[in-house]
Design an enzyme around this catalytic site. Structure first.
Site, PDB file in Angstrom:
ATOM      1  N   ASN A 228      24.363  48.856  33.905  1.00 47.70           N
ATOM      2  CA  ASN A 228      25.408  49.340  34.810  1.00 47.70           C
ATOM      3  C   ASN A 228      24.734  50.167  35.895  1.00 47.70           C
ATOM      4  OD1 ASN A 228      27.568  50.495  36.083  1.00 47.70           O
ATOM      5  ND2 ASN A 228      28.286  51.681  34.315  1.00 47.70           N
TER       6      ASN A 228
ATOM      7  N   GLU B 105      34.241  56.605  33.826  1.00 41.91           N
ATOM      8  CA  GLU B 105      34.260  57.168  35.181  1.00 41.91           C
ATOM      9  C   GLU B 105      35.464  56.657  35.956  1.00 41.91           C
ATOM     10  OE1 GLU B 105      30.248  56.056  36.173  1.00 41.91           O
ATOM     11  OE2 GLU B 105      29.495  57.539  34.734  1.00 41.91           O
TER      12      GLU B 105
ATOM     13  N   GLU C 171      31.373  53.958  24.394  1.00 41.52           N
ATOM     14  CA  GLU C 171      30.626  54.906  25.224  1.00 41.52           C
ATOM     15  C   GLU C 171      31.259  56.292  25.106  1.00 41.52           C
ATOM     16  OE1 GLU C 171      28.268  52.784  28.524  1.00 41.52           O
ATOM     17  OE2 GLU C 171      30.222  53.279  29.325  1.00 41.52           O
TER      18      GLU C 171
ATOM     19  N   GLY D 212      25.227  59.802  30.889  1.00 42.26           N
ATOM     20  CA  GLY D 212      24.493  60.493  31.936  1.00 42.26           C
ATOM     21  C   GLY D 212      24.049  61.902  31.556  1.00 42.26           C
TER      22      GLY D 212
ATOM     23  N   SER E 258      23.377  57.345  27.625  1.00 43.43           N
ATOM     24  CA  SER E 258      22.004  57.860  27.609  1.00 43.43           C
ATOM     25  C   SER E 258      21.056  57.000  26.781  1.00 43.43           C
ATOM     26  CB  SER E 258      21.968  59.319  27.130  1.00 43.43           C
ATOM     27  OG  SER E 258      22.692  60.148  28.035  1.00 43.43           O
TER      28      SER E 258
ATOM     29  N   HIS F 118      35.610  51.639  32.437  1.00 47.42           N
ATOM     30  CA  HIS F 118      34.548  52.640  32.259  1.00 47.42           C
ATOM     31  C   HIS F 118      35.159  54.038  32.351  1.00 47.42           C
ATOM     32  CE1 HIS F 118      30.970  55.031  33.014  1.00 47.42           C
ATOM     33  NE2 HIS F 118      30.278  54.032  32.491  1.00 47.42           N
TER      34      HIS F 118
ATOM     35  N   LYS G 152      26.056  51.291  38.578  1.00 43.97           N
ATOM     36  CA  LYS G 152      26.987  52.250  39.198  1.00 43.97           C
ATOM     37  C   LYS G 152      26.881  52.184  40.735  1.00 43.97           C
ATOM     38  CE  LYS G 152      26.915  54.851  34.961  1.00 43.97           C
ATOM     39  NZ  LYS G 152      27.153  56.093  34.262  1.00 43.97           N
TER      40      LYS G 152
HETATM   41  P1  PGA Z   1      23.964  56.308  31.036  1.00 49.91           P
HETATM   42  O1  PGA Z   1      25.305  55.539  31.484  1.00 49.91           O
HETATM   43  O2  PGA Z   1      23.116  55.301  30.308  1.00 49.91           O
HETATM   44  O3  PGA Z   1      23.353  56.759  32.328  1.00 49.91           O
HETATM   45  O4  PGA Z   1      24.373  57.421  30.152  1.00 49.91           O
HETATM   46  C1  PGA Z   1      25.914  54.599  30.650  1.00 49.91           C
HETATM   47  C2  PGA Z   1      27.174  54.094  31.286  1.00 49.91           C
HETATM   48  O5  PGA Z   1      27.839  54.871  31.974  1.00 49.91           O
HETATM   49  O6  PGA Z   1      27.544  52.929  31.113  1.00 49.91           O
END
Ligand code: PGA
Length: 267
Positions: free
Chosen positions: A13, A99, A171, A177, A216, A97, A15
């Site tokens: 991803n 976000e 997740e 993140g 992460s 997601h 983003k």
């Molecule tokens: P990250 O993000 O690996 O940077 O924690 C994962 C995601 O948001 O899908």
């Protein structure tokens, strides 16, 4: 007898990062460093980079995915992208997601319609679910994820997800993140809870739905998740923007895929 095994999937991803030129360049380098046909590998760049990434990975076995899609097929929705528009550009799509839930007010009902639009358009949805920190600490993580699944999928029914298109990504919001990933055993327990929720909804094939872990994940941490039989891969954010991280993650995933293929062939 051949016993079917769930695939191992690594999805990136990206983003809101990279121009089309940058994304195409990175995709080409990742594809060259991640040759592992046993692993389903997916790159999800921003919409404007889908074509460049598609060209860069052509013939490599990598698939291309979008990060979002609108819940309607067409209409007066300025700035939005509908699932049929992704034809020829993407074969996967991240949906729901955290976000998008947090920053764009996506509800389980909206997310369910996005899943449906993906399936109608022949896209494989990666439906994201996961609890916040207070919910985990309050012992409500499984209940939250169950509510998200039922809210998004119950109206669709198992028939909508025929042909094994649906993938779930667990997740936990507190792990995205932050550099603080879940424990492999906790993520595996949630994968079991996800499949139990699908079974409660009457999904007879729920056990065959792949469940990924995201939050992460790095080359160093991915083994914790890929060693868990209940987990079928990872949705990778920050680390997926680095070639050497992706190479390490895909190489580890290939070990799991090979082990599963061998274990699945009996007698
Ligand atoms: P990250 O993000 O690996 O940077 O924690 C994962 C995601 O948001 O899908």
């Amino acid at each position: 007898m051949i016993v079917p095994v769930r695939p191992v999937i690594i999805a990136a991803n990206w983003k809101m990062h990279l121009s089309p030129t940058e994304a195409g360049s990175l995709a080409g380098r990742i594809a060259a460093a991640c040759a592992a046909p046993q692993v389903e590998r997916v790159l999800c760049p921003p919409f404007v980079a889908l074509a460049a990434v598609g060209e860069a990975v052509a013939g490599s076995g990598f698939a291309v995915g979008a990060q979002n899609v609108h819940q309607e097929v067409a209409g007066a929705y300025t700035g939005e992208i509908a699932a049929p528009m992704l034809s020829g550009l993407a074969s996967w799509c991240i949906v729901g997601h955290s976000e998008r839930r947090r920053d764009f007010g996506e509800t389980d009902a909206i997310i369910g319609r996005k899943v449906l639009r993906c399936l109608e358009a022949g896209l494989r949805p990666i439906l994201c679910v996961g609890e916040g920190l207070a919910e985990r600490e309050g012992g409500r993580a499984e209940a939250v994820v169950r509510t998200q699944l039922v809210g998004a999928l119950a109206d669709l029914g198992e028939g909508a997800c025929r042909a094994g298109a649906l993938v779930i990504a667990y997740e936990p919001v507190w792990a995205i993140g932050t550099g603080r990933s879940a424990r492999g055993s906790d993520a595996a327990a949630m994968a079991d809870a996800v499949r139990a929720s699908l079974a409660e909804m009457g999904w007879l094939q729920g056990a065959s739905v792949p469940v990924l872990y995201g939050g992460s994940v790095t080359a160093a941490s991915c083994g914790d998740f890929l060693a868990e039989p209940a987990l079928d891969g990872a949705l990778v954010g920050g680390a997926s923007l680095k070639v050497e991280e992706m190479a390490g993650i895909v190489a580890r995933a290939a070990l799991t895929a090979r082990a599963r293929a061998e274990a699945g062939i009996r007698g």
